[in-house]
Write a protein that holds these residues in place. Structure first.
Motif, short mmCIF file in Angstrom:
data_model
loop_
_atom_site.label_atom_id
_atom_site.label_comp_id
_atom_site.label_asym_id
_atom_site.label_seq_id
_atom_site.Cartn_x
_atom_site.Cartn_y
_atom_site.Cartn_z
N LYS A 182 -1.89 19.51 8.26
CA LYS A 182 -2.82 18.67 9.03
C LYS A 182 -2.18 17.33 9.38
O LYS A 182 -2.34 16.83 10.50
N THR A 183 -1.43 16.75 8.42
CA THR A 183 -0.82 15.44 8.66
C THR A 183 0.16 15.48 9.83
O THR A 183 0.30 14.50 10.55
N PHE A 184 0.84 16.61 10.01
CA PHE A 184 1.80 16.74 11.12
C PHE A 184 1.08 16.57 12.46
O PHE A 184 1.52 15.81 13.33
N PHE A 185 -0.03 17.27 12.63
CA PHE A 185 -0.76 17.21 13.89
C PHE A 185 -1.37 15.82 14.12
O PHE A 185 -1.37 15.32 15.25
N LEU A 186 -1.85 15.20 13.06
CA LEU A 186 -2.43 13.86 13.19
C LEU A 186 -1.35 12.83 13.52
O LEU A 186 -1.56 11.94 14.36
N GLU A 187 -0.16 12.97 12.89
CA GLU A 187 0.95 12.08 13.22
C GLU A 187 1.38 12.24 14.67
O GLU A 187 1.75 11.27 15.33
N ALA A 188 1.36 13.49 15.16
CA ALA A 188 1.77 13.75 16.54
C ALA A 188 0.86 13.03 17.54
O ALA A 188 1.28 12.71 18.65
N LEU A 189 -0.39 12.78 17.14
CA LEU A 189 -1.34 12.11 18.03
C LEU A 189 -1.29 10.59 17.93
O LEU A 189 -1.94 9.90 18.74
#
Length: 259
Positions: A182-189
């Motif tokens: 989840k953290t990967f996708f949130l960081e990408a945003l």
């Protein structure tokens, strides 16, 4: 339920298997250009650990894609961010071409183990060195745990089986930084002024791309290219928001139905 969602603001696009397979992009550049004409922020998100971001950008540009470096978010970036937070010295089991993304990170007398896709490193001596460090308390950091990926000559083992081997031998759990975390996708945003509910992810990996994005609150579109295998749609719950034949079909759906 979908009608209650806010308008789409961002599109996350997987690279390998979705936009290209190795150095073949087919006719996907025109769809990428069509997506650019839409009022959305685009982020190209990838678990690739075979090359640094600079080399990846150069390769995509040669394939005909108009992509800026700040539009690419890789699991190598996420791994480096974590190493800086933890202030550890990693034993880097990554491809030599990925090393520039770790410039400035101390690697002498390692007290952490980082595993990416590094076929030349996956031999007994190196794996045993990693095993001993982890037994002595070094954290195990997996850049990602993909089971396999698509090459021109067929499917190939990803780093996941090797990470799992180290977990099994040391009775520990790796910290995973890439998709499907989840953290990967949130960081990408970060920096897009976009909430997960305002984003959609397009990818060929049902678990890592689509399942991960949907667990982070986004919609996920699965494409039947790259590593896709028949019946992948049934491997996650909830099922993908949509399954398309390819990237151009996914772009058409976004332009017609989500804007």
């Amino acid at each position: 339920r979908m009608a209650a969602r806010r308008a789409l603001k961002a599109v996350l696009v997987d690279l390998s298997g979705t936009l290209h397979i190795e150095d073949s992009a087919g006719c996907l550049c025109s769809s990428s250009i069509r997506l650019r004409s839409a009022p959305v922020t685009i982020r190209f998100v990838t678990n690739t650990t075979k090359e640094c971001k600079r080399d990846l950008l150069e390769r995509l540009t040669k394939l005909g894609f108009d992509i800026a470096e700040n539009e690419i978010f890789t699991s190598l970036t996420a791994a480096r961010n974590l190493l800086e937070q933890k202030q550890v010295r990693p034993l880097l089991l990554v491809d030599d071409k990925a090393l520039p993304d770790f410039t400035g990170i101390a690697t002498d007398d390692p007290n952490a183990v980082v595993v990416g896709l590094a076929p030349q490193q996956f031999h007994y001596e190196m794996m045993n060195r990693a095993f001993r460090l982890i037994l002595d308390g070094a954290p195990l950091i997996a850049i990602h745990k993909a089971r396999y990926f698509k090459k021109k000559d067929g499917l190939a083992l990803g780093p996941g089986p090797f990470v799992a081997g180290l977990e099994y031998a040391t009775d520990t759990k790796a910290t995973v930084v890439g998709k499907p975390e989840k953290t990967f996708f949130l960081e990408a945003l970060w920096g897009t002024d976009c909430a997960p509910e305002e984003a959609v992810m397009i990818g060929d990996d049902c678990r890592d791309d689509v399942g991960g994005a949907q667990n982070a609150g986004m919609r996920g579109i699965l494409v039947r290219t790259g590593k896709y295998r028949p019946a992948d749609e049934g491997k996650i719950n909830p099922a993908p928001y949509l399954t398309c034949e390819n990237f151009p079909e996914a772009v058409e759906h976004i332009l017609e139905h989500l804007l």
